[in-house]
Design an enzyme around this catalytic site. Structure first.
Site, short mmCIF file in Angstrom:
data_model
loop_
_atom_site.label_atom_id
_atom_site.label_comp_id
_atom_site.label_asym_id
_atom_site.label_seq_id
_atom_site.Cartn_x
_atom_site.Cartn_y
_atom_site.Cartn_z
CB ILE A 32 -0.97 -0.03 1.21
CG1 ILE A 32 -2.20 0.82 0.97
CG2 ILE A 32 -0.27 0.35 2.50
CD1 ILE A 32 -3.31 0.59 1.98
CG ASN A 86 11.66 -5.84 7.58
OD1 ASN A 86 12.86 -5.87 7.31
ND2 ASN A 86 10.83 -5.01 7.00
N GLY A 92 12.26 -3.49 11.72
CA GLY A 92 11.32 -2.79 10.85
C GLY A 92 10.01 -3.51 10.64
CD GLN A 93 7.48 -9.07 11.81
OE1 GLN A 93 8.43 -9.45 12.51
NE2 GLN A 93 6.49 -9.87 11.43
CG HIS A 99 5.23 -9.16 5.45
ND1 HIS A 99 4.89 -9.17 6.78
CD2 HIS A 99 6.01 -8.06 5.28
CE1 HIS A 99 5.42 -8.12 7.37
NE2 HIS A 99 6.12 -7.43 6.48
CG HIS A 101 8.93 -6.11 2.20
ND1 HIS A 101 8.12 -4.99 2.16
CD2 HIS A 101 8.99 -6.46 3.51
CE1 HIS A 101 7.73 -4.68 3.39
NE2 HIS A 101 8.25 -5.56 4.23
P1 5GP Z 1 6.89 -4.61 7.53
O1 5GP Z 1 7.30 -3.22 7.94
O2 5GP Z 1 6.06 -5.29 8.62
O3 5GP Z 1 8.01 -5.48 7.04
O4 5GP Z 1 5.99 -4.43 6.25
C1 5GP Z 1 4.62 -4.25 6.28
C2 5GP Z 1 4.24 -3.70 4.93
O5 5GP Z 1 2.84 -3.82 4.79
C3 5GP Z 1 4.57 -2.21 4.77
O6 5GP Z 1 5.43 -2.05 3.65
C4 5GP Z 1 3.20 -1.56 4.57
O7 5GP Z 1 3.23 -0.50 3.64
C5 5GP Z 1 2.34 -2.70 4.10
N1 5GP Z 1 0.95 -2.60 4.49
C6 5GP Z 1 0.47 -2.26 5.72
N2 5GP Z 1 -0.87 -2.28 5.73
C7 5GP Z 1 -1.25 -2.64 4.46
C8 5GP Z 1 -2.53 -2.83 3.85
O8 5GP Z 1 -3.60 -2.69 4.46
N3 5GP Z 1 -2.54 -3.19 2.54
C9 5GP Z 1 -1.37 -3.37 1.83
N4 5GP Z 1 -1.50 -3.72 0.55
N5 5GP Z 1 -0.16 -3.20 2.38
C10 5GP Z 1 -0.10 -2.85 3.68
#
Ligand code: 5GP
Ligand code: ZN
Length: 113
Positions: A32, A86, A92-93, A99, A101
């Site tokens: 997003i 992460n 950074g999680q 997930h 990236h």
């Molecule tokens: P993290 O920081 O946990 O490794 O990554 C989480 C990722 O999820 C972030 O890059 C963030 O932009 C994405 N994200 C968070 N909420 C949503 C959502 O509701 N929809 C989508 N498509 N991505 C999301």
């Protein structure tokens, strides 16, 4: 399915996402808040909190995530990309459902900040 988990809900189709690939076990969807021209996430539909929560029974599933990353990257028109997991808030999680990236479409610096 963890009913408090954002990515479980996206995996179950309860919250919309821009899907790029889906099968019974996995979903790939656009981030997003993209950090590169191509930035999508691959999740297992099974709730696993983070990479340190991956069990022996999940090894094939995690391998499939990597193979799916390559296929969806190719379909997205990129051959060079970065895969990031992460693990934990300090790394950074922010969403505690594992997930991967997949980032590409521009030159990426290394090391990360
Ligand atoms: P993290 O920081 O946990 O490794 O990554 C989480 C990722 O999820 C972030 O890059 C963030 O932009 C994405 N994200 C968070 N909420 C949503 C959502 O509701 N929809 C989508 N498509 N991505 C999301
Ligand atoms: Zn979950």
């Amino acid at each position: 399915m963890n009913s408090d988990c954002l990515f479980c809900k996206i995996g179950a189709g309860e919250i919309p996402a821009e899907k790029l690939y889906e099968d019974e076990e996995l979903l790939a969807f656009r981030d997003i808040a993209p950090q590169a021209p191509v930035h999508f996430l691959i999740i297992p539909k099974k709730h696993i909190q983070d990479p340190s929560g991956v069990g022996e029974d999940d090894e094939a599933l995690i391998g499939r995530m990597m193979r799916t990353a390559s296929k969806v990257a190719e379909k997205s028109g990129i051959s060079d990309y970065r895969l990031v997991f992460n693990n934990g808030a300090e790394a950074g999680q922010t969403v505690f459902h594992i997930h991967m990236h997949v980032l590409g479409g521009r030159s990426l610096s290394w090391p990360p900040g």
